[in-house]
Design an enzyme around this catalytic site. Structure first.
Site, mmCIF file in Angstrom:
data_model
loop_
_atom_site.group_PDB
_atom_site.id
_atom_site.type_symbol
_atom_site.label_atom_id
_atom_site.label_comp_id
_atom_site.label_asym_id
_atom_site.label_seq_id
_atom_site.Cartn_x
_atom_site.Cartn_y
_atom_site.Cartn_z
ATOM 1 N N THR A 44 45.943 33.890 35.210
ATOM 2 C CA THR A 44 45.550 34.060 36.604
ATOM 3 C C THR A 44 44.765 35.367 36.691
ATOM 4 O OG1 THR A 44 46.272 33.843 38.912
ATOM 5 C CG2 THR A 44 47.667 35.200 37.488
ATOM 6 N N CYS B 45 50.019 40.333 44.991
ATOM 7 C CA CYS B 45 50.713 39.110 44.610
ATOM 8 C C CYS B 45 51.436 39.341 43.274
ATOM 9 C CB CYS B 45 49.728 37.953 44.433
ATOM 10 S SG CYS B 45 48.737 37.605 45.896
ATOM 11 N N HIS C 21 51.496 31.948 40.953
ATOM 12 C CA HIS C 21 50.878 33.138 41.545
ATOM 13 C C HIS C 21 51.337 33.204 43.011
ATOM 14 C CE1 HIS C 21 46.806 35.493 42.067
ATOM 15 N NE2 HIS C 21 47.618 35.807 43.053
#
Lengths: 207, 161
Positions: B23, B29, B46
């Site tokens: 990711t 996040c 995520h």
């Protein structure tokens, strides 16, 4: 009664209003920037887009693209945050215009002077958008000092995206392009009122 | 490595060695990698927010620490991972802007990390390695073949945990 307002199901009229706020704000910002550098700056009609989080970073060249984000928190009759973002290379161009640097001066880091110029650009642009929002809604909205961060687009965008995430699964992005003939600069503007403030804004506009 | 599978924001996916999973540009996040070392199956979610029960619009399971981890386990088991083998590696939860005036907004990265740690503890999954907090973004890549999590940030050396 729990609110059902949701950015994902925003209707055409609301979308038009947000675009209009974007248009007027961008116009104000361009005028202010022109005065600041004492030369004419052109502006294209802003594009307003509602994007799923997954695709948000694609619009600024991918999640790993280096960007400058200038973020403000909103206070007064509406709360939330707004952010002005541009690619790092575009930020260099804009700073060069402002500080009268050679237009091809692009370095790894910004000098202290360039950083304060960026903060000032953020202030001008945020002020311009806020005044258009305040005028249209008749609400008194003020902003914090600018908070600046230079990093990967995905990481910078995570901050407003998380705020949008509390409301829905899409984020509203206003893209403006401005600059003189040789130095076009794309800027992205994100406005995130809190759910309560969003309702207050829409109702003050009679929507 | 054959293929790098990409996971977006509020998104999840799984992969089997020799493929890898990544990711890009994690900010506040958190990226949670779950891994079955015996079967060399990995999954990555995520997440953006700590708690789905605090949000009205919570259909997207991958958006939250609590439901995201559950959904990831379900998907991994469905492709042959053994729930009992799973271990975790986590990264992200940065504070991207130095806010001075809004504590809740400022702490969202930390709150995400806390929620992920609590959820994994509650369901008995061990965290083997973590690289969280700080004030910069991270791209993470996980290789089920070796169990390595690679972390890349702007202007910093690659870290392997």
């Amino acid at each position: 009664m729990v609110s059902q307002i949701n950015y994902d199901s925003i209707n055409n009229m609301q979308f038009d209003v947000l675009r209009e706020i974007g248009n007027i704000g961008a116009g104000n910002a361009t005028t202010a920037l022109s005065q600041m550098i004492n030369s004419k700056i052109d502006m294209k009609i802003p594009k307003v887009e509602l994007l799923e989080f997954k695709y948000l970073a694609d619009i600024v060249g991918g999640a790993e693209n280096l960007v400058v984000g200038i973020l403000f928190t909103l206070e007064g009759q509406a709360n939330g945050m707004m952010m002005f973002m541009m690619e790092k290379i575009a930020a260099h161009r804009l700073v060069n215009l402002l500080l009268n640097n050679p237009s091809d001066k692009i370095t790894d880091d910004f000098t202290e002077m360039e950083m304060s110029a960026l903060n000032e650009i953020g202030n001008i642009i945020a002020g311009a958008y806020l005044s258009s929002l305040s005028t249209l809604t008749n609400m008194l909205i003020t902003s914090s000092i600018p908070y600046l961060s230079i990093d990967m687009a995905g990481a910078i965008l995570s901050v407003p995206a998380i705020e949008f995430g509390k409301i829905g699964d899409k984020a509203l992005l206003i893209e403006t392009e401005f600059g003189d003939k040789e130095n076009a600069v794309n800027g992205y503007f994100i406005l995130i009122p809190t759910l309560k403030s969003y309702e207050a804004i829409l109702s003050s506009l009679g929507l | 490595m054959k293929e790098m599978i990409r996971v977006g924001m509020a998104d999840l996916n799984v992969c089997v060695a020799p493929n890898a999973i990544a990711t890009l540009g994690l900010g506040s996040c958190v990226g949670i990698v779950l891994y079955d070392p015996r079967n060399k199956i990995a999954g990555l979610v995520h997440i953006m927010l700590p708690d789905s029960t605090k949000i009205i619009n919570n259909e997207n399971k991958a958006k939250f620490a609590d439901t995201g981890i559950d959904a990831l386990i379900e998907k991994m088991v469905s492709i042959g991972a053994n729930r009992k083998n799973l271990v975790a590696k986590i990264a992200g939860g940065a504070q991207m802007f130095a806010f001075s005036n809004n504590s809740e907004m400022m702490r969202i990265g930390d709150r995400n990390v806390e929620a992920v740690r609590k959820k994994l503890k509650d369901i008995g999954i061990e965290i083997r390695a973590a690289h969280t907090g700080e004030n910069y973004g991270r791209t993470i890549e996980f290789y089920p073949e070796t169990g390595e999590l690679h972390i890349k940030s702007v202007g910093r050396d690659r870290i392997i945990i």
